[in-house]
Motif scaffolding. Structure first.
Motif, PDB file in Angstrom:
ATOM      1  N   ALA A 369       0.842  -1.194   0.000  1.00  0.00           N
ATOM      2  CA  ALA A 369       0.000   0.000   0.000  1.00  0.00           C
ATOM      3  C   ALA A 369       0.874   1.240   0.000  1.00  0.00           C
ATOM      4  N   VAL A 370       0.479   2.235  -0.813  1.00  0.00           N
ATOM      5  CA  VAL A 370       1.152   3.535  -0.795  1.00  0.00           C
ATOM      6  C   VAL A 370       0.436   4.402   0.230  1.00  0.00           C
ATOM      7  N   ALA A 371       1.063   4.609   1.366  1.00  0.00           N
ATOM      8  CA  ALA A 371       0.438   5.381   2.441  1.00  0.00           C
ATOM      9  C   ALA A 371       1.460   5.622   3.536  1.00  0.00           C
ATOM     10  N   LYS A 372       1.137   6.556   4.425  1.00  0.00           N
ATOM     11  CA  LYS A 372       1.932   6.727   5.630  1.00  0.00           C
ATOM     12  C   LYS A 372       1.602   5.587   6.592  1.00  0.00           C
ATOM     13  N   ALA A 373       2.629   4.940   7.113  1.00  0.00           N
ATOM     14  CA  ALA A 373       2.394   3.820   8.031  1.00  0.00           C
ATOM     15  C   ALA A 373       1.570   4.267   9.228  1.00  0.00           C
ATOM     16  N   GLU A 374       1.818   5.510   9.701  1.00  0.00           N
ATOM     17  CA  GLU A 374       1.121   5.999  10.893  1.00  0.00           C
ATOM     18  C   GLU A 374      -0.335   6.351  10.607  1.00  0.00           C
ATOM     19  N   GLU A 375      -0.743   6.306   9.324  1.00  0.00           N
ATOM     20  CA  GLU A 375      -2.144   6.515   8.967  1.00  0.00           C
ATOM     21  C   GLU A 375      -2.806   5.217   8.522  1.00  0.00           C
ATOM     22  N   TRP A 376      -2.129   4.455   7.690  1.00  0.00           N
ATOM     23  CA  TRP A 376      -2.711   3.239   7.119  1.00  0.00           C
ATOM     24  C   TRP A 376      -2.975   2.185   8.184  1.00  0.00           C
ATOM     25  N   ILE A 377      -2.016   1.959   9.076  1.00  0.00           N
ATOM     26  CA  ILE A 377      -2.182   0.915  10.095  1.00  0.00           C
ATOM     27  C   ILE A 377      -3.281   1.275  11.097  1.00  0.00           C
ATOM     28  N   PRO A 378      -3.362   2.520  11.595  1.00  0.00           N
ATOM     29  CA  PRO A 378      -4.507   2.866  12.442  1.00  0.00           C
ATOM     30  C   PRO A 378      -5.853   2.715  11.728  1.00  0.00           C
ATOM     31  N   GLN A 379      -5.913   3.055  10.446  1.00  0.00           N
ATOM     32  CA  GLN A 379      -7.159   2.885   9.696  1.00  0.00           C
ATOM     33  C   GLN A 379      -7.529   1.414   9.588  1.00  0.00           C
ATOM     34  N   LEU A 380      -6.544   0.571   9.341  1.00  0.00           N
ATOM     35  CA  LEU A 380      -6.795  -0.866   9.277  1.00  0.00           C
ATOM     36  C   LEU A 380      -7.310  -1.378  10.622  1.00  0.00           C
ATOM     37  N   TYR A 381      -6.679  -0.905  11.694  1.00  0.00           N
ATOM     38  CA  TYR A 381      -7.115  -1.356  13.018  1.00  0.00           C
ATOM     39  C   TYR A 381      -8.536  -0.894  13.325  1.00  0.00           C
ATOM     40  N   LYS A 382      -8.862   0.308  12.889  1.00  0.00           N
ATOM     41  CA  LYS A 382     -10.217   0.827  13.124  1.00  0.00           C
ATOM     42  C   LYS A 382     -11.247  -0.076  12.457  1.00  0.00           C
ATOM     43  N   LYS A 383     -10.919  -0.611  11.278  1.00  0.00           N
ATOM     44  CA  LYS A 383     -11.837  -1.487  10.559  1.00  0.00           C
ATOM     45  C   LYS A 383     -11.900  -2.883  11.171  1.00  0.00           C
ATOM     46  N   LEU A 384     -10.744  -3.378  11.630  1.00  0.00           N
ATOM     47  CA  LEU A 384     -10.683  -4.766  12.081  1.00  0.00           C
ATOM     48  C   LEU A 384     -10.751  -4.925  13.588  1.00  0.00           C
ATOM     49  N   GLY A 385     -10.473  -3.834  14.302  1.00  0.00           N
ATOM     50  CA  GLY A 385     -10.361  -3.952  15.754  1.00  0.00           C
ATOM     51  C   GLY A 385     -11.682  -3.962  16.480  1.00  0.00           C
ATOM     52  N   ASN A 386     -12.778  -3.636  15.798  1.00  0.00           N
ATOM     53  CA  ASN A 386     -14.107  -3.638  16.409  1.00  0.00           C
ATOM     54  C   ASN A 386     -14.690  -5.034  16.312  1.00  0.00           C
ATOM     55  N   GLU A 396      -6.364  -3.845  -3.557  1.00  0.00           N
ATOM     56  CA  GLU A 396      -6.705  -3.699  -4.967  1.00  0.00           C
ATOM     57  C   GLU A 396      -6.690  -5.011  -5.722  1.00  0.00           C
ATOM     58  N   ARG A 397      -6.064  -6.054  -5.177  1.00  0.00           N
ATOM     59  CA  ARG A 397      -6.031  -7.336  -5.869  1.00  0.00           C
ATOM     60  C   ARG A 397      -7.068  -8.313  -5.307  1.00  0.00           C
ATOM     61  N   GLY A 398      -7.898  -7.824  -4.370  1.00  0.00           N
ATOM     62  CA  GLY A 398      -8.988  -8.641  -3.885  1.00  0.00           C
ATOM     63  C   GLY A 398      -8.691  -9.429  -2.632  1.00  0.00           C
ATOM     64  N   HIS A 399      -7.475  -9.383  -2.120  1.00  0.00           N
ATOM     65  CA  HIS A 399      -7.158 -10.086  -0.874  1.00  0.00           C
ATOM     66  C   HIS A 399      -7.871  -9.394   0.284  1.00  0.00           C
ATOM     67  N   GLU A 400      -8.453 -10.166   1.147  1.00  0.00           N
ATOM     68  CA  GLU A 400      -9.147  -9.602   2.288  1.00  0.00           C
ATOM     69  C   GLU A 400      -8.206  -9.480   3.485  1.00  0.00           C
ATOM     70  N   CYS A 401      -8.058  -8.260   3.977  1.00  0.00           N
ATOM     71  CA  CYS A 401      -7.301  -8.038   5.200  1.00  0.00           C
ATOM     72  C   CYS A 401      -8.283  -8.251   6.357  1.00  0.00           C
ATOM     73  N   ASN A 402      -8.497  -9.492   6.745  1.00  0.00           N
ATOM     74  CA  ASN A 402      -9.576  -9.788   7.673  1.00  0.00           C
ATOM     75  C   ASN A 402      -9.104 -10.319   9.022  1.00  0.00           C
ATOM     76  N   SER A 403      -7.849 -10.112   9.319  1.00  0.00           N
ATOM     77  CA  SER A 403      -7.379 -10.516  10.641  1.00  0.00           C
ATOM     78  C   SER A 403      -6.266  -9.586  11.099  1.00  0.00           C
ATOM     79  N   LEU A 404      -6.242  -9.338  12.383  1.00  0.00           N
ATOM     80  CA  LEU A 404      -5.173  -8.511  12.944  1.00  0.00           C
ATOM     81  C   LEU A 404      -3.851  -9.262  12.855  1.00  0.00           C
ATOM     82  N   PRO A 405      -2.750  -8.542  12.695  1.00  0.00           N
ATOM     83  CA  PRO A 405      -1.461  -9.221  12.520  1.00  0.00           C
ATOM     84  C   PRO A 405      -0.953  -9.852  13.813  1.00  0.00           C
ATOM     85  N   GLU A 406      -0.325 -11.010  13.648  1.00  0.00           N
ATOM     86  CA  GLU A 406       0.360 -11.638  14.784  1.00  0.00           C
ATOM     87  C   GLU A 406       1.748 -11.043  14.982  1.00  0.00           C
ATOM     88  N   VAL A 407       2.321 -10.528  13.883  1.00  0.00           N
ATOM     89  CA  VAL A 407       3.670  -9.956  13.923  1.00  0.00           C
ATOM     90  C   VAL A 407       3.663  -8.627  13.171  1.00  0.00           C
TER      91      VAL A 407
END
Length: 483
Positions: A369-386, A396-407
């Motif tokens: 992803a082209v983004a600031k890490a300090e913006e993209w990762i919080p946005q991802l957490y906002k979607k997945l952390g609830n 963009e390739r259809g992969h689902e980011c549907n789990s919080l990272p273990e690492v």
């Protein structure tokens, strides 16, 4: 006596005798003169020296080494480079290499304790090189006008804390191809009457010659950075440069017309060959373009990335985030043993290279992803952390980011991680955080924040990516305390 009212015991141009007891983070000797701190570049711990005060501040002074009264036995060596004292490239050539490694480990320990208040972290001995010379695969060499010949050009590196070019034809830490080609390109530029850029007047054309040499493939890229749109006799000049070596696979022109000390401008054009050269780290092939960030020491890069992979302890089932991923170097190493790796980087060209590198290596379990890490990762957490939400974030390739990272792996610039990113990492609660750092002070600051947020800083491995300089790279492991 109150320190505010303390009389400063030294004055400019004063000659003093002082014993050095430590090294500063830039490799300068540190001593006390009547309980007042004095920095003496080129002096080593254990030495008593004669030094001349060159400037004075309220809490410290800086002095020039004049004479060594008693030498640090076993630690002082004769620099391999004849201009080491003038050039700003290497700060520690006068120090035995094993002593350099010990110093770099101590710098890490001191920062962890002083800044991070971390006193129980294991800091391993610094991993050094068998041959700590000619290790740099990239030379960024400024071009200037010869003082004694208005039509002539000089190439070299800047003197310490200045933009005075110290002329040189060979650098002991550069790949020999880089040295040879800089000299030949400079001579060809002279032949075609190309002028050197002058910072003070913002006139002249040729600013820098940048050479990249791939250690595994021997492929070479040459980038001419100019204060203009084109070069005189450009076609003929490019042909002559290309004929210097069959290893030259790319010649590029970079336009930088700004009044700045930043080397590259925004526009880069290919004049000859391809827009990339190729190299390997381990068994992974990387395409490197003119402005790609690619570690300058490929031998130690492999050591560093192997340590990051070891600390990640991947089993093949993990989702991993690689923050500040650049052209995907660490990302592709992690992908070997992870279920899925997501890389994020703010530079679009770097992400283009990262996607290309994944493709040429046949790696399909990565997304970028082209983004600031300090913006993209919080946005991802906002979607997945609830926990009440079933939303997923599709890339963009259809992969689902549907789990919080273990690492989570972070490899930030020298300023370290932004607070928002650290807060999000703490909230995400990955099992492990691998922190790769080129700056021990910001590393210590950020580790303290993560420790306060529920992590244990288990160990730090310094790696000597930049022998004979004061810089050190580190790979650190943090583990959730409630795992």
């Amino acid at each position: 006596m109150n320190k505010r009212n303390q009389v400063i015991p030294v004055a400019k141009n004063q000659i003093i005798e002082i014993t050095i007891h430590a090294l500063g983070h830039e490799g300068q000797g540190i001593g006390k003169y009547n309980d007042f701190t004095v920095f003496v570049p080129e002096a080593l711990p254990g030495e008593t020296v004669e030094a001349k005060i060159i400037f004075v501040k309220k809490t410290f002074a800086v002095a020039k080494l004049m004479d060594i009264i008693s030498t640090s036995e076993g630690n002082r060596v004769t620099p391999a480079c004849t201009i080491a004292k003038r050039c700003g490239g290497c700060q520690l050539q006068h120090m035995d290499y094993q002593a350099q490694l010990a110093f770099k480990r101590q710098i890490v320990i001191d920062n962890l304790q002083r800044i991070g208040k971390l006193t129980d972290v294991t800091v391993h001995p610094t991993i050094g090189m068998d041959n700590p010379w000619n290790y740099r695969n990239k030379a960024q060499v400024p071009i200037g006008a010869a003082i004694d010949n208005e039509a002539g050009l000089v190439s070299g590196f800047y003197a310490i804390r200045s933009h005075e070019i110290i002329p040189m034809d060979a650098c002991n830490i550069q790949h020999s191809y880089n040295d040879e080609l800089v000299v030949e390109v400079r001579k060809l530029a002279e032949k075609h009457g190309i002028t050197a850029y002058d910072e003070s007047t913002h006139k002249g054309l040729l600013r820098h010659v940048v050479i990249r040499t791939a250690f595994k493939t021997d492929e070479v890229m040459i980038v001419l950075v100019i204060n203009g749109k084109s070069l005189p006799n450009q076609g003929q000049l490019v042909q002559e440069i290309a004929s210097l070596s069959q290893n030259i696979k790319s010649i590029c022109l970079n336009v930088n017309k700004e009044k700045t000390n930043v080397i590259f401008g925004d526009e880069t054009r290919v004049l000859y060959g391809e827009d990339k050269i190729f190299d390997y780290i381990g068994d992974i092939r990387f395409g490197i373009s003119a402005r790609s960030f690619y570690q300058v020491n490929p031998v130690q890069t492999e050591v560093l990335y192997a340590k990051a992979l070891e600390y990640a302890e991947l089993t093949g089932e993990e989702t991993v985030i690689d923050a500040y991923c650049g052209i995907g170097t660490i990302t592709l190493f992690l992908a070997k043993k992870a279920k899925m790796v997501y890389g994020v980087e703010i530079v679009p060209e770097a992400i283009e290279d990262a996607r290309y590198n994944a493709e040429i290596n046949g790696v399909d379990n990565v997304e970028f992803a082209v983004a600031k890490a300090e913006e993209w990762i919080p946005q991802l957490y906002k979607k997945l952390g609830n926990s009440d939400s079933n939303d997923t974030d599709k890339d963009e390739r259809g992969h689902e980011c549907n789990s919080l990272p273990e690492v989570i792996v972070v490899d930030p610039p020298r300023k370290g991680c932004e607070q928002e990113l650290l807060d999000t990492i703490i909230a995400m609660k990955p099992e492990r955080v691998v922190y790769v750092s080129c700056n021990p002070s910001t590393l210590a600051r950020d580790l303290q924040i993560l420790v306060q947020g529920g992590y244990e800083a288990k160990e730090v491995q310094p790696v000597d990516m930049f022998p004979h300089t004061s810089h050190v790279e580190c790979c650190s492991l943090l583990v959730r305390k409630d795992n």
